[in-house]
Design an enzyme around this catalytic site. Structure first.
Site, PDB file in Angstrom:
ATOM      1  N   MET A   1       4.469  -4.218  -0.406  1.00 48.98           N
ATOM      2  CA  MET A   1       3.218  -3.937  -1.216  1.00 48.98           C
ATOM      3  C   MET A   1       2.892  -2.642  -1.625  1.00 48.98           C
ATOM      4  O   MET A   1       3.112  -1.614  -0.843  1.00 48.98           O
ATOM      5  CB  MET A   1       2.191  -4.718  -0.864  1.00 48.98           C
ATOM      6  N   HIS A   2       2.349  -2.667  -2.684  1.00 49.97           N
ATOM      7  CA  HIS A   2       1.451  -1.069  -3.028  1.00 49.97           C
ATOM      8  C   HIS A   2       2.362  -0.030  -3.756  1.00 49.97           C
ATOM      9  O   HIS A   2       1.946   0.802  -4.124  1.00 49.97           O
ATOM     10  CB  HIS A   2       0.711  -0.739  -1.907  1.00 49.97           C
TER      11      HIS A   2
ATOM     12  N   ASP B   1       4.706  -9.046   0.874  1.00 49.15           N
ATOM     13  CA  ASP B   1       5.125  -9.497   1.957  1.00 49.15           C
ATOM     14  C   ASP B   1       4.357 -10.577   2.854  1.00 49.15           C
ATOM     15  O   ASP B   1       4.730 -11.343   3.530  1.00 49.15           O
ATOM     16  CB  ASP B   1       5.889  -8.436   2.765  1.00 49.15           C
TER      17      ASP B   1
END
Length: 490
Positions: free
Chosen positions: A78-79, A237
């Protein structure tokens, strides 16, 4: 039919081939480089992900009827910030979730814009790893590249785009950008304005089980798959792993004891705690979830075993522990700072309570208990919102330890369910592809039929009481020593 689940991790991509009933037919992993251009920076080349995925899919399917592959979906780190120009070319390497360059931008968002406004706009506050601070960093430090941005994407969504030609993301992954209004599942106009970007630069939002398109002809030809193969949005995830462990629906819980640690609680209702100690994100099942994330979990045990006492025999070391709940040694597991619930990058690992008769086993026990206590910190925040949890699934490398599972069960006073498969985000994403192809009517039905519990660890009254007393002491240590962390970092 067959379904491909793609787990786009930080060190490698893991791909599984799953039949509609959940049977896993094949598993392939492909590693790719991680770059550290400066101290605290962490980057990857999206082109390396694409190469790993395409080579992985070819290897995954080579011994199977490729025409039976009906869908591909994703669970992804992520991110990370992926930016494309008007020709859909990658402008710069992706800035990853564990990149620490955005301290100034994170402080600006939290202190100048204000945590109250951020929470109102997005249901979350700023963390250094989130995507919005990274955009502000590029704007301030690479203005010529910022001006070229035509599309802003997350890691797994770049792969979905390369497969389908569609600029897309899903609600669960987008929740971690600090650019989405999580409650209303739309881009936050206020946050886009703060970051100096437009809605046209953002990908289209989908539910995790939505079909975003089909394989482009040239991609289908390269992979040997059908052009009718559906590309499905997928999930971040943690949300994908939650699907893979059956943590969907209302009031379900999953604990992950990986390098980092998470406690993930699914909910039908949207909710935010008053201090934003937990992340309030959309879930891959179409609802919401709360998540507490600690930056060092199983990595604490690895650090203690490998680096400090110098052994790989984890099982033998844990066998020396004979007084669960009875030691007065405590460990704060903040070796890389901490996210939930303290949000303090300057927090540090700390032993306290040693005496002349403290043993190596006492300190090993303190490490395992410290991680469990830190996970309970986040559980207590969830309980303060009225959420009632009686049992949890468990996954990750640390979950291979019977002793650690026993400690978790008794520290949290929860029944701990162990599941048959440990494929995590890869399995969850394959399940999302199956739901998108109408093999199941919902994510919940897929989880109910595919995820199987093979063991349950029950807490015992005696140990629960001992750990209740010990936790009440543990939770006083961080507030007491917090000020010291500011002193020792200088």
């Amino acid at each position: 039919m067959l379904y491909i689940g793609v787990d786009l991790g930080t060190s490698a991509v893991k791909l599984i081939l799953m039949e509609a009933d959940g049977t896993i037919k094949n598993v392939v992993s492909k590693e790719y480089p991680l770059y550290f251009p400066k101290p605290g920076w962490s980057e990857q080349k999206p082109e390396d992900w694409w190469e790993g995925v395409t080579e992985g899919i070819k290897e995954l399917t080579k011994d199977f009827d490729k025409n039976k592959v009906a869908g591909i979906s994703f669970g992804g780190q992520m991110h990370g910030l992926v930016i494309l120009d008007q020709d859909d070319q990658v402008i710069r390497p992706a800035i990853l979730w564990n990149d620490g360059r955005t301290g100034k931008e994170t402080n600006y968002l939290n202190e100048v814009i204000g945590k109250d406004k951020l929470s109102a706009y997005t249901a979350n506050i700023a963390f250094a790893g989130f995507t919005a601070p990274k955009l502000l960093w590029v704007k301030a430090n690479e203005p010529e590249l910022f001006e070229k941005i035509n599309k802003i994407m997350l890691p797994k969504d770049y792969i979905a785009y390369k497969l389908s030609g569609v600029h897309c993301t899903d609600y669960s992954d987008a929740s971690g950008m600090l650019l989405m209004d999580v409650k209303n599942k739309c881009w936050s106009k206020e946050m886009l304005a703060i970051c100096g970007v437009t809605q046209e630069q953002m990908p289209k939002l989908y539910e995790s089980y939505d079909v975003v398109g089909t394989l482009k002809p040239e991609v289908a030809n390269e992979l040997g798959l059908s052009t009718q193969c559906k590309v499905v949005a997928g999930a971040g995830d943690n949300a994908a792993a939650a699907v893979g462990t059956g943590t969907v629906g209302d009031g379900r819980c999953n604990i992950s004891l990986g390098t980092s640690g998470t406690i993930f609680i699914s909910s039908k209702e949207f909710g935010v705690d008053e201090n934003n100690a937990l992340h309030a994100f959309a879930h891959a099942d179409g609802s919401y979830h709360l998540m507490g994330c600690m930056l060092s979990a199983a990595s604490c045990n690895k650090w203690w075993m490998d680096g400090i006492i110098g052994t790989k025999d984890y099982q033998n070391e844990q066998a020396q522990i004979t007084k669960l709940g009875g030691s007065q040694v405590y460990f704060l597991p903040y070796l890389m700072g901490e996210r939930s619930p303290h949000n303090n990058p300057d927090a540090r690992g700390t032993f306290i309570g040693m005496t002349m008769d403290t043993t190596r086993a006492d300190m090993t026990q303190a490490v395992l208990e410290g991680v469990a206590f830190a996970i309970r910190d986040s559980l207590e925040v969830a309980k303060s919102l009225g959420i009632k949890i009686e049992r949890t699934k468990i996954c990750g490398g640390g979950a291979k330890s019977p002793l650690w599972k026993k400690i978790i069960a008794n520290v949290l006073n929860l029944k701990v369910d162990v599941i048959e498969s440990e494929e995590g985000p890869a399995l969850g994403s394959a399940m999302l592809a199956a739901v998108a192809n109408k093999e199941y009517t919902s994510v919940e039905e897929a989880a109910e039929k595919i995820v199987k519990v093979v063991d349950t660890i029950e807490p015992t009254n005696e140990l629960v009481q001992k750990y209740e007393e010990k936790y009440n002491k543990f939770k006083q240590i961080y507030p007491t020593v917090k000020g010291l962390f500011d002193i020792i970092k200088e």
